[in-house]
Write an enzyme that holds these catalytic residues in place. Structure first.
Site, PDB file in Angstrom:
ATOM      1  N   SER A 213      42.097  64.253  62.182  1.00 23.37           N
ATOM      2  CA  SER A 213      40.678  64.371  62.518  1.00 23.37           C
ATOM      3  C   SER A 213      40.122  65.775  62.271  1.00 23.37           C
ATOM      4  O   SER A 213      38.955  65.915  61.887  1.00 23.37           O
ATOM      5  CB  SER A 213      40.450  63.958  63.977  1.00 23.37           C
ATOM      6  OG  SER A 213      41.259  64.728  64.833  1.00 23.37           O
TER       7      SER A 213
ATOM      8  N   CYS B 174      42.242  55.358  64.892  1.00 27.28           N
ATOM      9  CA  CYS B 174      43.024  56.562  65.184  1.00 27.28           C
ATOM     10  C   CYS B 174      42.200  57.847  64.980  1.00 27.28           C
ATOM     11  O   CYS B 174      41.314  58.119  65.780  1.00 27.28           O
ATOM     12  CB  CYS B 174      44.305  56.525  64.359  1.00 27.28           C
ATOM     13  SG  CYS B 174      45.629  57.420  65.158  1.00 27.28           S
TER      14      CYS B 174
ATOM     15  N   ARG C   4      51.124  59.028  66.172  1.00 28.62           N
ATOM     16  CA  ARG C   4      50.550  60.219  66.833  1.00 28.62           C
ATOM     17  C   ARG C   4      49.148  59.876  67.360  1.00 28.62           C
ATOM     18  O   ARG C   4      48.158  60.553  67.103  1.00 28.62           O
ATOM     19  CB  ARG C   4      50.511  61.420  65.876  1.00 28.62           C
ATOM     20  CG  ARG C   4      51.918  61.887  65.497  1.00 28.62           C
ATOM     21  CD  ARG C   4      51.924  63.165  64.677  1.00 28.62           C
ATOM     22  NE  ARG C   4      51.133  63.048  63.473  1.00 28.62           N
ATOM     23  CZ  ARG C   4      49.950  63.634  63.287  1.00 28.62           C
ATOM     24  NH1 ARG C   4      49.431  64.399  64.221  1.00 28.62           N
ATOM     25  NH2 ARG C   4      49.301  63.457  62.165  1.00 28.62           N
TER      26      ARG C   4
ATOM     27  N   HIS D 119      46.703  51.643  64.188  1.00 30.60           N
ATOM     28  CA  HIS D 119      46.411  51.317  62.788  1.00 30.60           C
ATOM     29  C   HIS D 119      46.595  49.821  62.584  1.00 30.60           C
ATOM     30  O   HIS D 119      47.724  49.346  62.610  1.00 30.60           O
ATOM     31  CB  HIS D 119      47.384  52.059  61.859  1.00 30.60           C
ATOM     32  CG  HIS D 119      47.183  53.528  61.826  1.00 30.60           C
ATOM     33  ND1 HIS D 119      46.510  54.155  60.806  1.00 30.60           N
ATOM     34  CD2 HIS D 119      47.546  54.494  62.694  1.00 30.60           C
ATOM     35  CE1 HIS D 119      46.494  55.458  61.046  1.00 30.60           C
ATOM     36  NE2 HIS D 119      47.108  55.687  62.178  1.00 30.60           N
TER      37      HIS D 119
ATOM     38  N   GLU E 266      45.766  48.365  59.762  1.00 29.36           N
ATOM     39  CA  GLU E 266      45.764  48.148  58.310  1.00 29.36           C
ATOM     40  C   GLU E 266      47.155  48.280  57.692  1.00 29.36           C
ATOM     41  O   GLU E 266      47.332  48.014  56.512  1.00 29.36           O
ATOM     42  CB  GLU E 266      44.797  49.145  57.635  1.00 29.36           C
ATOM     43  CG  GLU E 266      45.252  50.593  57.584  1.00 29.36           C
ATOM     44  CD  GLU E 266      45.204  51.309  58.932  1.00 29.36           C
ATOM     45  OE1 GLU E 266      44.839  50.682  59.945  1.00 29.36           O
ATOM     46  OE2 GLU E 266      45.570  52.488  58.978  1.00 29.36           O
TER      47      GLU E 266
HETATM   48  N1  GLN Z   1      46.906  62.880  65.583  1.00 32.32           N
HETATM   49  C1  GLN Z   1      45.853  62.681  64.633  1.00 32.32           C
HETATM   50  C2  GLN Z   1      44.605  63.487  65.005  1.00 32.32           C
HETATM   51  O1  GLN Z   1      44.584  64.116  66.005  1.00 32.32           O
HETATM   52  C3  GLN Z   1      45.507  61.214  64.524  1.00 32.32           C
HETATM   53  C4  GLN Z   1      46.689  60.455  63.978  1.00 32.32           C
HETATM   54  C5  GLN Z   1      46.335  59.233  63.188  1.00 32.32           C
HETATM   55  O2  GLN Z   1      45.214  59.048  62.713  1.00 32.32           O
HETATM   56  N2  GLN Z   1      47.337  58.402  62.990  1.00 32.32           N
HETATM   57  O3  GLN Z   1      43.655  63.495  64.279  1.00 32.32           O
END
Ligand code: GLN
Length: 189
Positions: free
Chosen positions: A49, A79, A134, A169, A171
């Site tokens: 992000s 996510c 994550r 996710h 997808e």
């Molecule tokens: N940990 C990522 C973040 O903080 C997000 C992880 C993901 O999109 N699988 O942006």
């Protein structure tokens, strides 16, 4: 139906493959001018992000995209995309699109459990494969926001008007149910 995918970083190709399997046309959003093309829904993919937010700002895409979502364009975030939509990030002063009234904690599952796979219920659909990588956690959502999925008491997906956001996710498992849900329940509402 044409689905636009934010294609600056992350796994937008995997999302595009799912929507193509459903017969949709796809458009990659890489520059501000791509936002002027006609499309019915937007996908904010998983990834990182902070990188996505930085690129959105540098490419002058943040404000037009934000306005488009506030004006009602259907959006599905997964996510990192959910982190972009959140109005609040816990322990972090950063804000990105900030169109969805949720508070999110990044990397909430810690190192031990940073990636895992489950099958869960998503609104009225059962046994949906969900990959968490994550993943963030949605720790709060406004009362007018509908929780559509949970795992062990933690919110994993929410829906509010034209916005659908999840921490996993959908997808990556060759399953099209969440994309179909987005088309039927959010884009065609
Ligand atoms: N940990 C990522 C973040 O903080 C997000 C992880 C993901 O999109 N699988 O942006």
């Amino acid at each position: 139906m044409k689905i636009a995918l934010l294609a600056l970083q992350g796994d937008f190709e995997e999302h595009a493959a799912v929507f193509r399997r459903l017969g949709c046309q796809t458009l990659f959003l890489r520059q501000a001018r791509h936002l002027l093309e006609p499309f019915e829904g937007i996908i904010l993919p998983g990834g990182e992000s902070t990188v996505q937010g930085k690129l959105l700002r540098e490419l002058n895409m943040m404000e037009p995209l934000r306005k488009m979502i506030l004006d009602g364009k259907p959006v599905m975030a997964t996510c990192a995309g959910t982190i972009l939509l959140a109005k609040q990030l816990l322990d972090d002063p950063t804000r990105h699109l900030a169109t969805l009234d949720i508070a999110v904690r990044r990397n909430a599952y810690g190192r031990q459990l940073s990636s895992f796979h489950i099958r869960g219920t998503f609104d009225d659909i059962s046994n949906v494969p969900m990959s968490f990588i994550r993943a963030p956690q949605i720790e709060f959502c406004a009362p007018n926001t509908q929780v559509v999925a949970e795992h062990h008491g933690r919110i994993t997906a929410v829906r509010h008007a034209n916005q659908l956001a999840m921490t996993f996710h959908p997808e990556l498992d060759g399953n099209t149910q969440i994309a179909e849900y987005f088309i039927e329940k959010i884009c065609s509402r």
